[in-house]
Design an enzyme around this catalytic site. Structure first.
Site, short mmCIF file in Angstrom:
data_model
loop_
_atom_site.label_atom_id
_atom_site.label_comp_id
_atom_site.label_asym_id
_atom_site.label_seq_id
_atom_site.Cartn_x
_atom_site.Cartn_y
_atom_site.Cartn_z
N ASP A 225 -25.23 28.86 -13.92
CA ASP A 225 -24.77 29.19 -12.58
C ASP A 225 -23.91 30.44 -12.72
OD1 ASP A 225 -25.98 26.93 -11.58
OD2 ASP A 225 -24.15 25.71 -11.64
N GLN B 241 -22.26 15.95 -15.87
CA GLN B 241 -23.07 15.97 -14.66
C GLN B 241 -22.68 14.81 -13.74
OE1 GLN B 241 -25.14 18.36 -13.87
NE2 GLN B 241 -25.80 17.47 -11.94
N VAL C 180 -26.50 18.83 -5.76
CA VAL C 180 -26.18 18.50 -7.15
C VAL C 180 -27.26 17.55 -7.65
CG1 VAL C 180 -24.47 17.51 -8.72
CG2 VAL C 180 -23.72 18.64 -6.62
N SER D 210 -30.71 16.81 -14.14
CA SER D 210 -30.18 18.17 -14.01
C SER D 210 -30.70 19.10 -15.10
CB SER D 210 -28.66 18.15 -14.06
OG SER D 210 -28.17 19.48 -14.20
N GLU E 173 -30.16 27.99 -3.90
CA GLU E 173 -28.99 28.20 -4.77
C GLU E 173 -29.07 29.60 -5.37
OE1 GLU E 173 -28.28 25.18 -7.71
OE2 GLU E 173 -27.67 23.70 -6.20
N HIS F 51 -28.12 29.83 -9.29
CA HIS F 51 -28.66 29.03 -10.40
C HIS F 51 -29.89 29.72 -11.04
CE1 HIS F 51 -29.54 24.96 -12.30
NE2 HIS F 51 -30.68 25.61 -12.48
N HIS G 50 -29.17 21.59 -16.07
CA HIS G 50 -28.03 22.02 -16.88
C HIS G 50 -27.97 21.25 -18.20
CE1 HIS G 50 -26.05 24.96 -14.30
NE2 HIS G 50 -26.52 24.25 -13.28
ZN LIG Z 1 -26.85 25.06 -11.41
#
Ligand SMILES: [Zn+2]
Length: 274
Positions: free
Chosen positions: A198, A154, A183, A189, A246, A249, A191
């Site tokens: 994504d 990240q 980001v 994040s 997004e 995502h 993620h």
């Molecule tokens: Zn993402």
């Protein structure tokens, strides 16, 4: 005349003594007074200086206390997120990770592969695979660009994006702010949870708003909830999520919650606040 002379001399001597005494007094007073005055002024300046110093020290202390408190809260929130993610009940899928709810940078979920080189939290592997298979069966062509990302990865993504902005002429500070919009700051994040993916269309793989126009994105937006996913950063919700629209995502929250969130057109933040 002799007497007069003697009287005159005495008077003269007396006058001389007076002048001498007055002279001494003036000398003493003249010497001491200024030094007293100078001393007073000096000490009042000193006092002012100390007062200013004490005020700035007090302010500094307050600032540090506030910072320490914020830091403690951040650490507590991060620990709480890890606790939730690691819990046995279904709450794990509802963990909130965003700018104000960081995740401990050391958190590593148990992951499982979904496509080559892409991993998700093992608990959502089956649903994710099913979603991708069903989409493919509908004749759609999509692929996972990014799924689980650890803290270091990240950081890499964040830094690369920031350098892009700097190369476009932004100052480092402005580049940081711009980067933050698309980001997540490392440590904040989704993620890193292993619960976010994504996904883009094979015919249009750019991560921009046009992605929403692809058949793949449209199918995902309509069907993701059936597999427990939500479109995490919807259009016109960046003031709530802190992240721009997004259309690629997706975040796993579990089927029931996903249905509710997608039906009500809300965000995870708003759902958790209800
Ligand atoms: Zn993402």
């Amino acid at each position: 005349m002799g007497i007069d002379n003697a009287r005159l001399r005495r008077r003269y001597e007396l006058r001389l003594k007076k002048i001498l005494v007055v002279g001494i007094v003036i000398g003493v007073v003249g010497g001491i007074l200024p030094s007293i005055i100078v001393g007073k002024v000096r000490s009042s300046i000193q006092k002012k200086k100390y007062e200013t110093e004490i005020t700035s020290l007090t302010k500094e202390k307050e600032k540090l206390t506030k910072e320490a408190k914020a830091k403690k809260e951040t650490v507590e929130a991060a620990n709480l997120s890890v606790e939730k993610l690691s819990s046995e009940d279904s709450d794990w899928s509802l963990v909130l990770v965003n700018e104000s709810h960081p995740l401990d940078t050391g958190y590593t979920p148990e992951v499982a592969a979904i496509t080559e080189g892409q991993f998700v939290d093992a608990r959502i592997q089956e649903e994710t695979a099913k979603m991708l298979e069903d989409a493919a069966a509908e004749g759609l062509n999509m692929y996972v660009v990014s799924a689980y990302r650890d803290y270091e990865t990240q950081r890499g993504v964040f830094n690369t994006t920031m350098v892009d902005w700097i190369n476009q002429g932004y100052s480092p500070l402005d580049a940081y702010d711009e980067t933050k919009k698309s980001v997540a700051v490392p440590g904040t994040s989704e993620h890193a949870t292993g619960l976010a993916l994504d996904i883009v269309s094979s015919t249009y793989d750019a991560l921009d708003e046009q992605q929403a126009e692809t058949a793949e994105a449209k199918w995902l937006a309509e069907n993701c909830w059936k597999y427990g996913f939500i479109l995490r950063y919807p259009v016109s919700k960046s003031d709530v999520t802190g992240i721009v629209f997004e259309p690629w995502h997706y975040r796993y929250v579990g089927k029931d919650v996903a249905k509710e969130i997608m039906e009500q057109n809300i965000t995870l933040e708003e759902y958790l606040e209800q």
